[in-house]
Design a protein around this motif. Structure first.
Motif, PDB file in Angstrom:
ATOM      1  N   UNK A 293       6.569   4.815   6.794  1.00  0.00           N
ATOM      2  CA  UNK A 293       6.571   3.783   7.829  1.00  0.00           C
ATOM      3  C   UNK A 293       5.349   2.865   7.745  1.00  0.00           C
ATOM      4  N   UNK A 294       4.252   3.389   7.169  1.00  0.00           N
ATOM      5  CA  UNK A 294       3.043   2.572   7.094  1.00  0.00           C
ATOM      6  C   UNK A 294       3.248   1.373   6.185  1.00  0.00           C
TER       7      UNK A 294
ATOM      8  N   UNK B  57      -4.940  -2.590   8.422  1.00  0.00           N
ATOM      9  CA  UNK B  57      -3.602  -2.614   8.991  1.00  0.00           C
ATOM     10  C   UNK B  57      -3.674  -2.849  10.487  1.00  0.00           C
TER      11      UNK B  57
ATOM     12  N   UNK C  39       4.118  -1.534  16.827  1.00  0.00           N
ATOM     13  CA  UNK C  39       3.957  -2.941  17.218  1.00  0.00           C
ATOM     14  C   UNK C  39       5.028  -3.783  16.568  1.00  0.00           C
TER      15      UNK C  39
ATOM     16  N   UNK D  93       4.177  -2.917  12.466  1.00  0.00           N
ATOM     17  CA  UNK D  93       3.030  -2.028  12.320  1.00  0.00           C
ATOM     18  C   UNK D  93       3.284  -0.706  13.031  1.00  0.00           C
ATOM     19  N   UNK D  94       2.942   0.388  12.358  1.00  0.00           N
ATOM     20  CA  UNK D  94       3.082   1.715  12.957  1.00  0.00           C
ATOM     21  C   UNK D  94       1.780   2.478  12.744  1.00  0.00           C
ATOM     22  N   UNK D  95       1.260   3.034  13.815  1.00  0.00           N
ATOM     23  CA  UNK D  95       0.075   3.877  13.719  1.00  0.00           C
ATOM     24  C   UNK D  95       0.528   5.301  14.027  1.00  0.00           C
TER      25      UNK D  95
ATOM     26  N   UNK E  14       1.575   4.459  17.860  1.00  0.00           N
ATOM     27  CA  UNK E  14       1.710   3.101  18.371  1.00  0.00           C
ATOM     28  C   UNK E  14       2.684   2.360  17.465  1.00  0.00           C
TER      29      UNK E  14
ATOM     30  N   UNK F 101      -4.289  -8.974  18.745  1.00  0.00           N
ATOM     31  CA  UNK F 101      -3.773  -9.714  19.899  1.00  0.00           C
ATOM     32  C   UNK F 101      -4.966 -10.421  20.542  1.00  0.00           C
TER      33      UNK F 101
END
Lengths: 130, 362
Positions: A85-86, B291, A62, A42-44, A60, B295
């Motif tokens: 990347x999303x 998306x 992950x 995951x990319x923000x 961010x 956690x």
């Protein structure tokens, strides 16, 4: 040993920055950073147009096991982000300096680059942390 | 000083990335959590879980002692059979979730969580009568889990014992292997068929190597704590300190099926009442629709009101999305209901789903 290209500058938080022209630079996370994170899922990304200060959190990343903040190496305006990347965050694992680039920034003060590490200094930095 | 298992050097040699887990230095992964997870779902994964505790309860009073200690019918057990249950407090909260292996009418082998070994020992010793002996064998015991669809094939290559193939789920036997006595149990924590092997520390390295070698053609991989956590989350197995704790009862955790004993066990009043009338909170399973990766400790919001908190979460390689479990106010979320999970202060759409995410494959 992770890959550290000679033509980039680095932060202690393992971001890289490459000058595209006099004022615009491309940023991402290093090979070492993706190795530490492993499987990135995951990319923000920041919003284009956002004004950021050097050292400010902008993204961010992950992985399956951990979350990691990404900081802007320099001050400026985010001009473009890598939307690929999303849908394919694994690009960060596979090609962190190429297809896995994260954002482009129009730099406010290119001399901020002088405060960043070159490849040799960054290599020594991650060595000292391991 | 962190503690090391007998397999510590093996992990280093396999490039394991060592982390601190409950005071133990263990591999969170070797190459990739996703690859180790996939190997376990399709072939086999090999796990060092020697940090877990093993306690023997022995003596003429052992069985009646257990009747007092657990909410599950002890009669479910028979020699060579095991079961999952928990030690409960007077208020219904859980001291630890445990596996009990019945060796004989007067001897029981109990497997407990690593972080709670001392607490469990204190608890059982405080309640044990004079006709029960409590022996902690954690320090001399290694535990190796062989899990995955190929695990029986691999096990029988290493262990020339025909009983392995006849073992039913939750059954176990003791075997001789290279002059060492080991316990083989058809149990696990992954949602796959698999075996848990209990061996003396000095036999752990050779057994670990033999299993890896025999498993090579089946695609076996050594698997770390990261893969183990995702595998158990997909199977919706509770993890102590997350879905179960001193302040979360088994009924709240969705483990009503553990509350079956007619005996006067510790916690009975609260647990029976919760089972009959409902508990104030309940553990639900959810998938993230937006998306991100959930956690633990993410607030759960419904219609803008906080109704609970996630207890576990992660990215499921099988479902290709974020999944998790959450402890919420009872009656607020039914299967199919939408809600928001607050991840780093951003509300992300999520939905309550049926438990488990991944049905037992065995």
């Amino acid at each position: 040993m992770s890959h550290i290209p000679d033509d980039l500058k680095y932060t202690k938080d393992s971001e890289w920055i490459r000058m595209d022209d006099e004022f615009t630079a491309t940023c991402g996370i290093t090979d070492h950073a993706q190795e530490m994170l492993t499987d990135i899922v995951f990319v923000e990304l920041p919003e284009p147009g956002m004004e950021v200060a050097g050292g400010e959190q902008v993204a961010v990343v992950e992985s399956v096991k951990a979350v990691s903040n990404v900081y802007s190496p320099v001050s400026g305006r985010i001009s473009e982000v890598n939307r690929a990347l999303e849908g394919s965050p694994e690009l960060l694992n596979g090609d962190p300096y190429g297809e896995g680039w994260m954002f482009k920034i129009e730099m406010k003060a290119p001399r901020e680059l002088d405060g960043l590490m070159d490849a040799a200094a960054y290599a020594a930095h991650i060595e000292s942390e391991s | 000083m962190m503690r090391r298992t007998a397999l510590y050097e093996e992990h280093l040699a396999l490039d394991g990335r060592m982390v601190d887990f409950a005071g133990w230095e263990l591999p969170v992964l070797y190459s990739s959590i996703i690859e180790e997870h996939a190997a376990t779902r399709t072939g086999a994964g090999l796990f060092d879980v020697s940090h877990m505790g093993e306690i023997i309860v022995n003596g003429p009073g052992a069985k009646s002692f257990l009747r007092r200690m657990i909410p599950t019918r002890v009669d479910k057990l028979a020699p060579s059979r095991s079961m999952y249950t928990c030690l409960c407090r007077e208020d219904g909260g859980v001291v630890d979730d445990i596996f009990i292996f019945m060796i004989s009418e007067s001897e029981f082998y109990i497997v407990v969580n690593a972080a709670t070994i001392e607490k469990d020992l204190k608890w059982v010793r405080a309640h044990a009568s004079n006709d029960v002996e409590i022996v902690d064998v954690s320090a001399e015991t290694s535990k190796i889990d062989l899990q995955g669809p190929a695990s029986l094939d691999i096990l029988t290559r290493v262990l020339a014992d025909e009983r392995a193939g006849r073992l039913e789920r939750f059954e176990f036997f003791h075997a001789e292997h290279r002059a060492v006595r080991l316990m083989v149990s058809r149990t696990g924590y992954t949602g796959e068929n698999g075996y848990e092997l209990f061996v003396p520390n000095d036999a752990a390295v050779s057994l670990w190597r033999e299993l890896l070698q025999a498993g090579e053609e089946y695609g076996i991989k050594p698997a770390g704590l990261g893969a183990r956590d995702m595998l158990r989350l997909e199977a919706a197995y509770s993890l102590y300190g997350h879905e179960l704790s001193d302040t979360i009862t088994p009924v709240e955790a969705g483990l009503n099926w553990l509350v079956t004993s007619a005996d006067d066990y510790i916690g009975r009043r609260v647990l029976v009442e919760q089972k009959e009338k409902g508990a104030p909170r309940t553990i639900i399973c959810f998938e993230l629709e937006g998306r991100g990766v959930p956690r633990e400790h993410c607030p759960v919001l419904k219609d803008g009101v906080e109704i609970g908190m996630s207890t576990s979460g992660g990215f499921s390689p099988i479902l290709k999305k974020g999944i998790g479990m959450a402890l919420v106010k009872a009656g607020t979320l039914a299967v199919g209901d939408a809600f928001s999970l607050l991840i780093r202060d951003n509300p992300v759409p999520a939905r309550a789903v049926k438990r488990p995410f991944y049905a037992f494959n065995g």
